[in-house]
Scaffold this motif. Structure first.
Motif, PDB file in Angstrom:
ATOM      1  N   VAL A 148      -3.328   8.745  11.551  1.00 27.93           N
ATOM      2  CA  VAL A 148      -2.699   9.786  12.352  1.00 27.93           C
ATOM      3  C   VAL A 148      -1.190   9.568  12.449  1.00 27.93           C
ATOM      4  O   VAL A 148      -0.415  10.525  12.409  1.00 27.93           O
ATOM      5  CB  VAL A 148      -3.330   9.864  13.759  1.00 27.93           C
ATOM      6  CG1 VAL A 148      -2.555  10.805  14.669  1.00 27.93           C
ATOM      7  CG2 VAL A 148      -4.784  10.317  13.658  1.00 27.93           C
ATOM      8  N   VAL A 149      -0.764   8.316  12.522  1.00 28.48           N
ATOM      9  CA  VAL A 149       0.663   8.071  12.747  1.00 28.48           C
ATOM     10  C   VAL A 149       1.453   7.838  11.466  1.00 28.48           C
ATOM     11  O   VAL A 149       2.663   7.648  11.516  1.00 28.48           O
ATOM     12  CB  VAL A 149       0.917   6.887  13.722  1.00 28.48           C
ATOM     13  CG1 VAL A 149       0.195   7.106  15.040  1.00 28.48           C
ATOM     14  CG2 VAL A 149       0.507   5.559  13.098  1.00 28.48           C
ATOM     15  N   SER A 150       0.772   7.856  10.318  1.00 27.15           N
ATOM     16  CA  SER A 150       1.506   7.634   9.073  1.00 27.15           C
ATOM     17  C   SER A 150       0.827   8.322   7.899  1.00 27.15           C
ATOM     18  O   SER A 150      -0.396   8.314   7.791  1.00 27.15           O
ATOM     19  CB  SER A 150       1.619   6.133   8.788  1.00 27.15           C
ATOM     20  OG  SER A 150       2.382   5.915   7.629  1.00 27.15           O
ATOM     21  N   GLU A 151       1.642   8.866   7.023  1.00 33.34           N
ATOM     22  CA  GLU A 151       1.126   9.510   5.806  1.00 33.34           C
ATOM     23  C   GLU A 151       0.471   8.495   4.885  1.00 33.34           C
ATOM     24  O   GLU A 151      -0.428   8.820   4.124  1.00 33.34           O
ATOM     25  CB  GLU A 151       2.304  10.102   5.039  1.00 33.34           C
ATOM     26  CG  GLU A 151       2.388  11.587   5.034  1.00 33.34           C
ATOM     27  CD  GLU A 151       3.656  11.986   4.306  1.00 33.34           C
ATOM     28  OE1 GLU A 151       3.806  11.631   3.116  1.00 33.34           O
ATOM     29  OE2 GLU A 151       4.524  12.619   4.946  1.00 33.34           O
ATOM     30  N   LYS A 152       1.005   7.280   4.892  1.00 40.42           N
ATOM     31  CA  LYS A 152       0.465   6.228   4.028  1.00 40.42           C
ATOM     32  C   LYS A 152       0.214   4.975   4.850  1.00 40.42           C
ATOM     33  O   LYS A 152       0.954   4.690   5.783  1.00 40.42           O
ATOM     34  CB  LYS A 152       1.487   5.876   2.914  1.00 40.42           C
ATOM     35  CG  LYS A 152       1.434   6.819   1.728  1.00 40.42           C
ATOM     36  CD  LYS A 152       2.444   6.413   0.676  1.00 40.42           C
ATOM     37  CE  LYS A 152       1.947   5.323  -0.255  1.00 40.42           C
ATOM     38  NZ  LYS A 152       2.915   5.086  -1.377  1.00 40.42           N
ATOM     39  N   GLN A 153      -0.801   4.222   4.480  1.00 41.28           N
ATOM     40  CA  GLN A 153      -1.078   2.977   5.204  1.00 41.28           C
ATOM     41  C   GLN A 153      -1.839   2.011   4.304  1.00 41.28           C
ATOM     42  O   GLN A 153      -2.589   2.438   3.431  1.00 41.28           O
ATOM     43  CB  GLN A 153      -1.869   3.270   6.486  1.00 41.28           C
ATOM     44  CG  GLN A 153      -3.131   4.089   6.301  1.00 41.28           C
ATOM     45  CD  GLN A 153      -4.398   3.271   6.344  1.00 41.28           C
ATOM     46  OE1 GLN A 153      -4.379   2.045   6.208  1.00 41.28           O
ATOM     47  NE2 GLN A 153      -5.516   3.944   6.490  1.00 41.28           N
ATOM     48  N   ASN A 154      -1.621   0.729   4.494  1.00 35.22           N
ATOM     49  CA  ASN A 154      -2.398  -0.285   3.766  1.00 35.22           C
ATOM     50  C   ASN A 154      -2.936  -1.326   4.748  1.00 35.22           C
ATOM     51  O   ASN A 154      -2.699  -2.524   4.629  1.00 35.22           O
ATOM     52  CB  ASN A 154      -1.559  -0.941   2.648  1.00 35.22           C
ATOM     53  CG  ASN A 154      -0.440  -1.792   3.204  1.00 35.22           C
ATOM     54  OD1 ASN A 154      -0.064  -1.645   4.359  1.00 35.22           O
ATOM     55  ND2 ASN A 154       0.097  -2.691   2.388  1.00 35.22           N
ATOM     56  N   LEU A 155      -3.654  -0.813   5.709  1.00 33.03           N
ATOM     57  CA  LEU A 155      -4.153  -1.613   6.812  1.00 33.03           C
ATOM     58  C   LEU A 155      -5.023  -2.774   6.324  1.00 33.03           C
ATOM     59  O   LEU A 155      -4.871  -3.915   6.789  1.00 33.03           O
ATOM     60  CB  LEU A 155      -4.965  -0.685   7.726  1.00 33.03           C
ATOM     61  CG  LEU A 155      -5.201  -1.055   9.162  1.00 33.03           C
ATOM     62  CD1 LEU A 155      -3.927  -1.444   9.877  1.00 33.03           C
ATOM     63  CD2 LEU A 155      -5.826   0.155   9.887  1.00 33.03           C
ATOM     64  N   THR A 156      -5.929  -2.480   5.408  1.00 34.83           N
ATOM     65  CA  THR A 156      -6.848  -3.510   4.936  1.00 34.83           C
ATOM     66  C   THR A 156      -6.084  -4.700   4.368  1.00 34.83           C
ATOM     67  O   THR A 156      -6.359  -5.862   4.703  1.00 34.83           O
ATOM     68  CB  THR A 156      -7.773  -2.919   3.859  1.00 34.83           C
ATOM     69  OG1 THR A 156      -8.396  -1.749   4.404  1.00 34.83           O
ATOM     70  CG2 THR A 156      -8.840  -3.906   3.448  1.00 34.83           C
ATOM     71  N   GLU A 157      -5.124  -4.403   3.521  1.00 35.96           N
ATOM     72  CA  GLU A 157      -4.315  -5.454   2.904  1.00 35.96           C
ATOM     73  C   GLU A 157      -3.581  -6.277   3.961  1.00 35.96           C
ATOM     74  O   GLU A 157      -3.542  -7.515   3.885  1.00 35.96           O
ATOM     75  CB  GLU A 157      -3.318  -4.771   1.964  1.00 35.96           C
ATOM     76  CG  GLU A 157      -2.528  -5.698   1.089  1.00 35.96           C
ATOM     77  CD  GLU A 157      -1.493  -4.885   0.274  1.00 35.96           C
ATOM     78  OE1 GLU A 157      -1.793  -3.720  -0.100  1.00 35.96           O
ATOM     79  OE2 GLU A 157      -0.393  -5.416   0.051  1.00 35.96           O
ATOM     80  N   GLN A 158      -3.025  -5.619   4.938  1.00 33.15           N
ATOM     81  CA  GLN A 158      -2.268  -6.339   5.965  1.00 33.15           C
ATOM     82  C   GLN A 158      -3.185  -7.209   6.837  1.00 33.15           C
ATOM     83  O   GLN A 158      -2.842  -8.350   7.161  1.00 33.15           O
ATOM     84  CB  GLN A 158      -1.475  -5.358   6.836  1.00 33.15           C
ATOM     85  CG  GLN A 158      -0.345  -4.655   6.101  1.00 33.15           C
ATOM     86  CD  GLN A 158       0.664  -5.608   5.481  1.00 33.15           C
ATOM     87  OE1 GLN A 158       0.851  -6.726   5.973  1.00 33.15           O
ATOM     88  NE2 GLN A 158       1.299  -5.196   4.400  1.00 33.15           N
TER      89      GLN A 158
END
Lengths: 455, 455
Positions: free
Chosen positions: B247-257
């Motif tokens: 919701v707060v970002s067009e792109k995200q790499n949460l899993t990696e982080q």
């Protein structure tokens, strides 16, 4: 200029400017909200928050609705500082999903605004009249719904709970109006509220959904109080390139919506839920309640039904297609449960969404006989129901517009029955009846304190 | 699974798991934050909020930093409930834009986390040791920076103040750690925090920027307290389709982080500001301070400068391109002011950002001679400066990595000088010196109360 124009409109609005039907809609909105807040005051989600946060409570200026009139003693506080009262009352008012709906945006507008406003009015050192209160309420609801319309539907689609994201702004305007903010202070209040974007739809189905309503009330209240002390934000908070509307939505038409302030009244479009569940289930419930009475009149029995065929708008099954709900929360998302309690009890209030009722044999046996077919030709507030009996008889019902829709609004009498039902169940009939009388008389009261003493 | 994995990592983290350099970075972070909070305790933005909100304060369990050691009596409270203490200390710690920076995300990580944590630790009925405190601080900062990295840079670009939007989550994890939440409770706390997305960049340049830091501390604290009482949110709050990251970002790499938790420590990457303004201005200030000394050494005078040409990273002008700031707040967003005070005074502390200094003739006359050109070839911590003198002489300076960057970190001694400077200016040298000693000894203290008594 949207922020400053909203601030200017809100600060200059007078009670005499409100058309009679807007005043009436505001009274009905407040009445319905109060019933929901009292009705939800004992819900475990409300009491969990109350218990968790009471160690933080400040000077007890403001009522936690329903606590003072509650029988029995559970050591939980009956009052709090205005900010915490706003939070808890906001949670309670949304916990049964029974509050009002601005249908064009599906904002539940009164929760954030009234929760903040009532708490602040009680904390006020001067008396607040019913008219002052209603004026601030309307200013808040208009602000909230206009900014909501400006970002609808992209804002909701991406995942924001639009009730609370706009509710902070509405609450700030309402409390700001009560605090008599200057135009510039009001613009700053709007900005401080706008920067607190509370509410992800991912939280639906958990305690946090109704927290959103209470938190947005707090956000707005704090924003107005800070602005009244000279705290600054941005005078272009809503419309700036990196302001609220552009950050929270891919598309927005803020200018157009702000232009319509005072010309098109959103408060007037507010609708009320006859049943504490998703609005798409309402046509089926409405039809099944009517069938319940038809069956009685004809001397038949619900237990003789062998099959119930229903046709509904496709969205109904998409959102509420749960066949075998396990508890009250899941039942809110089951068209089958809604139909079953309508047929079994001739009503569908909070009592029919208690966990024990949802899994009780009389309810599940009817529920299992219901089938539902999606039909694109039906409207979202339309439904067709055919009940087949053991002896071959059939009874059918076609609901064109469900009760509670704009075409078939709840009457004052129906609103009152809803109020008495839910408040009575939570706090007893005597409290319910007293509270109902006080609330209907809001416009005439010279001091809001007199109303709140009966809540 | 990101939410639950973060919860699991944070709840199981032990002090012994922290590498020595992470512990050291945590101590430096807390030390620097405390200096900033004490240094900002008298700022009018802080006292405005304190005055506005003190009527709401609950049981005074927690310190409002700097109030008790302040000379003179202004009737403002010295303590508050934990939530309000978190808010006010959070505001104070960011009000001079002098706090720390996680350079990869430009998050100011300690503000939201430490503000919530200290307030809650003081309210705790059992003693909190320095080690417990540092452990919770690291858990919070790691959570905050990892979710920040996951949504950087799209999240910041669209207009979110990433310090506070991630700060709520960091504060929740830290307070949750202190409260010994179960893994599931921690996940719910993360969700309740994540749904409160506070902070629009549009507020930069107003009182509301530092409000974001305080409010996110409150958001996180409240989230952890609610979760500890069984309040539920979503166990997929961060990663769900309509959860926080999407919701707060067009792109995200949460899993990696989240995968990198405990492998790459973000706390260790924290940097400290030598100057109380946007970090992008630091290379220019650093260079201008060096030029100030060069000019002196060569027997020249700053007043003989006719023109100062600078080349900077494009972001510098985008964020701090204000040519004629009107007050201290605006000056923080002016690379021209930063360069001017560096040249004029050879320093750029809070004193050089006082309103009177910003509009004083000696400063504005130099400021007006500075031009700045964006150059994509330069790093964000790099700058080139050429000063032209009336007699045709030129002096130039190339800053490869500004002081305070990871390549040129402030030493402990420099951090201490900064602490003593800002705390001394606000509260006197004696208080500053006492507080400094207590803060350096945080890891050894058996009860945080002993530290706080000196603040």
């Amino acid at each position: 200029m949207a922020t400053q124009r909203l601030a200017s409109w809100a600060t200059s609005l007078q009670y005499a400017d409100l058309p009679p039907q807007v005043k009436q809609a505001a009274i009905r909105s407040l009445y319905n909200w109060t019933g929901c807040a009292l009705g939800g005051s004992n819900h475990q989600t409300t009491t969990k928050a109350l218990k968790a946060l009471s160690p933080f409570f400040g000077k007890p200026t403001s009522s936690i609705l329903g606590r003072a009139s509650r029988t029995g003693n559970d050591d939980l506080p009956t009052r709090a500082d205005a900010s915490h009262a706003a939070l808890i009352n906001g949670i309670a008012s949304h916990v049964h999903d029974y509050d009002d709906t601005h249908l064009e945006t599906i904002i539940h507008p009164t929760g954030p605004v009234a929760s903040a406003l009532l708490a602040q009015a009680e904390a006020s050192t001067t008396k607040v009249s019913g008219e002052e209160f209603l004026l601030a309420l309307v200013a808040g609801i208009e602000a909230e719904c206009k900014v909501g319309l400006a970002v609808w539907p992209k804002h909701y689609d991406v995942g924001w709970h639009i009730t609370s994201t706009t509710g902070s702004i509405g609450a700030a305007v309402a409390v700001g109006k009560l605090l008599n903010l200057s135009e510039e202070q009001m613009a700053h209040a709007i900005g401080i509220a706008a920067t607190q974007v509370t509410g992800l739809r991912e939280m639906f189905g958990s305690d946090t959904k109704c927290f959103h309503v209470g938190r947005s009330a707090q956000n707005g209240l704090m924003a107005a109080v800070l602005a009244s002390n000279g705290y600054t934000s941005s005078l272009q908070a809503l419309e700036a390139k990196r302001g609220w509307a552009n950050v929270v939505s891919e598309k927005q038409n803020l200018t157009e919506q702000i232009d319509s302030l005072g010309k098109v009244w959103e408060t007037e479009k507010n609708s009320f839920k006859p049943f504490p569940c998703g609005i798409v289930v309402h046509p089926i419930i409405d039809g099944c309640i009517q069938l319940h009475h038809d069956i009685k009149e004809k001397g038949l029995s619900v237990s003789d039904i062998t099959k119930i065929h229903t046709r509904v708008h496709p969205l109904v099954l998409e959102l509420t297609g749960k066949k075998t709900p396990k508890d009250g929360l899941q039942a809110k998302f089951s068209v089958y449960h809604g139909g079953a309690v309508g047929l079994a009890f001739g009503k569908a209030g909070p009592a029919q969404y208690e966990d024990e009722v949802v899994t009780s044999q009389p309810v599940t046996s009817i529920r299992d006989k219901i089938d539902a077919v999606a039909d694109e030709k039906l409207g979202a507030d339309e439904a067709e129901i055919v009940a087949e009996f053991a002896d071959g008889q059939k009874l059918s019902k076609h609901i064109e517009h469900a009760i509670g829709s704009l075409e078939a609004p709840m009457t004052d009498k129906q609103l009152e029955q809803k109020f008495l039902d839910q408040v009575g169940q939570a706090l007893g009939q005597e409290v319910a009846s007293q509270a109902s009388k006080s609330c209907w008389a809001i416009a005439e009261t010279r001091s809001l304190g007199d109303v709140v003493n009966n809540l």
